[in-house]
Motif scaffolding. Structure first.
Motif: not given
Length: 170
Positions: A115-121, A134-136
């Protein structure tokens, strides 16, 4: 070159926040420290209760590793009471731990880490759109599959622990 100090805080998804400090000398880590900010308080929760309450309370504190807490509570009681645990019981407990480890991998990866891979950063990354697809959380294709798959080993754990569902035929 002077020693570089790197502070990483908080490191999330590690049973509460964790702070890490690392000293790097000439490209090599020469010292490292961690500091856990979260006190879970199992001991306080159980203070004054029947020792067997640990078998019920501790597995429910964590959503990922409840079986590990149950196993630890069991071993603590065995140690305190001087119980001689039969070999087959030890094997069954160990199988339970193996199954819990298997369920933890997809649950942790898809439910917490990915989930952290979808962070806007990370939106400038070439992989950001694919990571979101994939991960949202709740909507990602791999997220749903990963969380669903993590339930399968729990069924095995329930069978080993004698908590199987009884299916009624019509």
């Amino acid at each position: 070159m002077p020693i570089q100090t790197l502070d990483i805080a908080p490191v999330g998804r590690v049973e509460g926040d964790l702070d890490v400090r690392v000293e790097i000398d000439n490209g090599y880590v020469t010292n490292a420290w961690t500091h856990a900010e979260l006190f879970r308080g199992f001991e306080i929760i159980l203070r004054g209760k029947d020792p067997q309450a640990g078998l019920i309370v501790t597995p429910r504190i964590c959503g990922i590793c409840g079986g590990s807490h149950l196993s630890s509570a069991s071993w603590a009681l065995d140690t305190a009471w001087g119980t001689e645990v039969p070999r087959n019981a030890i094997l069954a407990r160990n199988l339970g731990q193996i199954v819990e480890t298997i369920q933890s991998i997809p649950r942790y990866f898809y439910g917490l880490f990915a989930i952290d891979l979808t962070n806007k950063n990370y939106r400038r990354s070439h992989f950001y759109d694919e990571a979101c697809r994939r991960f949202a959380a709740f909507t990602g294709k791999s997220y749903e599959l990963g969380v669903t798959i993590s339930a399968k080993p729990v069924e095995i754990y329930a069978l080993l622990g004698g908590m199987a569902k009884i299916k009624c035929s019509e």
